[in-house]
Design a protein around this motif. Structure first.
Motif, mmCIF file in Angstrom:
data_model
loop_
_atom_site.group_PDB
_atom_site.id
_atom_site.type_symbol
_atom_site.label_atom_id
_atom_site.label_comp_id
_atom_site.label_asym_id
_atom_site.label_seq_id
_atom_site.Cartn_x
_atom_site.Cartn_y
_atom_site.Cartn_z
ATOM 1 N N GLU A 166 -0.625 -0.206 -5.798
ATOM 2 C CA GLU A 166 -1.864 0.778 -6.680
ATOM 3 C C GLU A 166 -1.700 0.329 -8.033
ATOM 4 O O GLU A 166 -2.626 -0.008 -9.078
ATOM 5 N N GLY B 32 -1.004 -5.559 1.926
ATOM 6 C CA GLY B 32 -1.661 -4.500 1.403
ATOM 7 C C GLY B 32 -1.756 -4.965 -0.240
ATOM 8 O O GLY B 32 -1.564 -6.264 -0.913
ATOM 9 N N ASP C 174 0.871 -1.169 0.152
ATOM 10 C CA ASP C 174 -0.318 -0.003 0.051
ATOM 11 C C ASP C 174 0.844 1.550 -0.175
ATOM 12 O O ASP C 174 0.800 2.595 -0.641
ATOM 13 N N PRO D 252 -7.209 -6.987 -0.308
ATOM 14 C CA PRO D 252 -5.388 -5.924 0.328
ATOM 15 C C PRO D 252 -5.250 -7.142 1.742
ATOM 16 O O PRO D 252 -4.003 -6.998 2.014
#
Lengths: 599, 88
Positions: free
Chosen positions: A117, A114, A14, A55
């Protein structure tokens, strides 16, 4: 620390943060490493109810204290996460060279948390860790990815990567390391894909410390002598690979055929290890530090199934072969190559196609609906279905969910030959009762490598047990499961146990770690790992009533062959098994057992 | 009857099996050793007894759970012999 490197690498995708944590010595001793350590870290950090592809699920790569040492076949790591296929704990085991390299870089484990992106890959060069964009790699096969990364950096790096199947969240996508070694089962590749993590590459320059070098040399020599003296590890596996079992299991009438409708495949000889060696084998291939070399490198030189690569091994040959009623070894080998490139578990892939073939035969699936003639024996359609699945195109989108969800979608879950939604491997338990108990109780669903009862029941190793009887099978299964926990956690290959016994493994483990184990404590660690997995599953909502087999195996007698008339007497074995495990009579892990094991 | 030979036993016979006539397994063993000589004897026997690493099936059933080498054979029985192997 000796054996263990003493460090855990944590990568937060993340926030692109990398931290290094100290490995707790007592935790390491209690859970050994790899499958055990990975499961303990996971259990302590992740909500068991987590959605596997969210996630919040974590992905752990964990090595064992013997990984990267000279201990025989000390080449393994485990990928631990919550499985998108089963909803249980997943621990997928692989060898090759990547696991040892991770140790040499200084880490016992990596915890990925996580979700990045955008697609990324990780470069680990000793203590330097970088997160890099993988935009240009997304969509590439595992081999293309490995080629690119090693050409961009150095051949000294070892890689673990997903293919398009992992990116497309195929529920049985695997993680391929060193090009064609697979952390195969339970969909760990889909979890990696859900994190936008395409690949991990690692290089290390450190050594693994050995606590008692003189003792280690002694036990290593004895272990190697045993490997050389064993016909299994010195002759059978090197000469014919795991596919040596095709003819042998078939002769016992236990080779599941046409989606477990039968136990004898009349064309087994054509897809046997002997035929593979005669027709397609180029050479053997071994993992790091392995004197056995069971891996196959095969070539289909021309024709519609042309290809070159690693495999096929026994389970793969069976899944695409007998289970689909296909006797074309070249087509089977091609299906294996496609799985390696797309990153698919060959067992679940083949058995899901076999399930679809039976549904097609019975008119549950139709031509119009699936756009493919999936009749049993159609090799071309089988190979095509594999490619479609990795890309989730056409019928492949349904197959990508695995056999249970496919069959359930049509209101016919009985077509799925699975436990806890994971498909069985290549042994019909109606002719191997202990294997039925193993399938039913495995903490990751249908699986042969948690307690390989085929070994005593069919292969006579370490001693022969009557495959048709249930007496004593619960105890054997428990011992095999606990010892397998130790072997997996230590970082050596399970195949060493065809020559080595618990005492040998204990001596390797203790001489390398110097942790002060007794043999009893080592075995208790195996039991601890087994119970921890079970406790996690219970908290995840996988209840003891899931310790069952497909109806076909307990209700429909084997139609022909040596096991004709047999079904699995699961109930008898299960009662005894729960009692031996010290669980409640309905299979719950008791507070007393949890306290006894210090979970 | 048909005698199927599996795995590395085929390195000695260079074939997948043989057809022969025998009344019991001891005779099968004797005939195989007569036909294939010392290499076969070394594979099958240990100090004159059947090597415990050799598995023999009659119609798919291990002879350990029948009458061992004394098991009587019929002409339509299938005998399978293989050395200790494993995989998975």
């Amino acid at each position: 620390m000796s054996g263990w490197m003493g460090q855990i690498l944590r990568i937060d995708l993340d926030n692109e943060q990398v931290t290094v944590e100290r490995l707790d010595r007592q935790l390491a001793k209690d859970y050994i490493g790899a499958r055990g350590l990975g499961t303990k870290l996971f259990y302590d950090e992740v909500d068991p109810k987590v959605e596997p592809l969210a996630p919040e699920n974590k992905l752990i790569f964990a090595t064992g204290p013997l990984t990267g040492t000279a201990a025989v076949s000390g080449s393994r790591y485990n990928v631990v996460t919550k499985s998108p296929l089963t909803g249980t704990i997943a621990a997928s085991n692989s060898g090759g060279y990547f696991p040892s390299e991770l140790k040499y870089a200084g880490y016992d484990a990596i915890v990925f948390e996580g979700k990045a992106e955008k697609p990324v890959y990780i470069v680990i060069d000793d203590d330097q860790v970088e997160i890099k964009s993988a935009d240009n790699l997304w969509g590439k096969t595992t081999l293309e990815t490995d080629n690119y990364l090693r050409s961009e950096y150095s051949d000294k790096f070892k890689t673990a990567t997903i293919g398009p199947a992992g990116e497309n969240l195929v529920k049985f996508a695997c993680i391929m390391n060193d090009r064609e070694r697979a952390a195969g089962r339970s969909g760990v590749g889909a979890v990696m894909g859900s994190k936008n993590l395409k690949a991990v590459m690692v290089r290390g320059t450190q050594g693994v410390q050995v606590a008692n070098k003189d003792k280690f040399k002694q036990v290593l020599k004895k272990s190697l002598d045993k490997i050389k003296e064993s016909g299994v590890t010195n002759e059978g596996l090197p000469a014919l690979g795991t596919a040596v079992l095709v003819n042998i299991v078939n002769e016992h009438g236990n080779l599941p055929t046409r989606n477990f409708q039968e136990g004898i495949f009349k064309e087994a000889e054509q897809i046997s290890g002997e035929s593979l060696a005669d027709e397609l084998l180029v050479k053997n291939k071994a993992c790091a530090g392995c004197p056995i070399g069971c891996g196959r490198v095969s070539l289909v030189p021309d024709g519609e199934y042309e290809g070159f690569g690693e495999g096929p091994e026994y389970e793969t040959i069976w899944a695409f072969g007998a289970d689909c009623d296909i006797d074309n070894l070249k087509a089977i080998t091609k299906a294996n190559f496609i799985c390696n490139e797309l990153g698919l578990d060959t067992i679940t892939m083949g058995t899901t196609i076999a399930c679809a073939m039976e549904m097609y035969e019975d008119g549950v699936l139709t031509d119009e609906e699936i756009g493919l003639n999936l009749e049993f024996g159609n090799a071309q359609a089988m190979v095509e279905a594999v490619g479609l699945t990795g890309k989730r195109e056409g019928i492949g989108d349904l197959l990508a969910e695995g056999s249970y969800r496919l069959a359930e979608r049509y209101g016919k879950p009985e077509y799925s030959m699975s436990t806890k939604k994971q498909e069985y491997p290549a042994y019909d338990p109606r002719g191997s009762q202990g294997m039925g108990l193993e399938y039913a109780t495995s903490n990751r669903g249908g699986c042969h490598v948690r307690g390989y009862m085929t070994s005593p029941e069919i292969l006579g190793v370490p001693e022969s047990l009557d495959p048709f009887t249930v007496e004593g099978k619960a105890e054997w299964t428990k011992i095999f499961q606990d010892l397998t926990g130790v072997v997996d956690a230590s970082g050596i290959c399970l195949f060493t146990t065809f020559a080595l016994d618990a005492e040998d493994i204990y001596k390797l483990l203790e001489s390398v770690t110097g942790a002060g184990y007794t043999e009893e404590e080592m075995m208790q660690a195996g039991e601890r790992i087994w119970n921890l997995e079970r406790v996690f599953n219970a908290k995840a909502g996988i209840e003891p009533d899931e310790d069952k087999l497909a109806k076909r195996l307990v209700e429909k007698p084997m139609p022909e062959g040596p096991a004709e008339g047999k079904v699995v007497d699961l109930e008898t074995m299960l009662d005894e098994y729960y009692e031996l495990r010290g669980w409640s009579s309905n299979g719950e892990v008791t507070e007393e057992k949890i306290a006894e094991l210090g979970i | 009857m048909k005698v199927r030979l599996l795995a590395t036993l085929r390195n000695i016979t260079d074939c997948k099996g043989v057809e022969l006539e025998a009344e019991n397994l001891q005779q099968v063993i004797d005939i195989l050793i007569d036909n294939y000589g010392k290499d076969m004897e070394d594979e099958l026997l240990e100090d004159g007894e059947l090597d415990e690493t050799i598995t023999i099936l009659i119609n798919g059933r291990n002879i350990l759970y029948l009458d061992g080498l004394e098991t009587e054979l019929n002409s339509d029985d299938k005998v399978t012999i293989f050395p200790q192997v494993a995989g998975g």
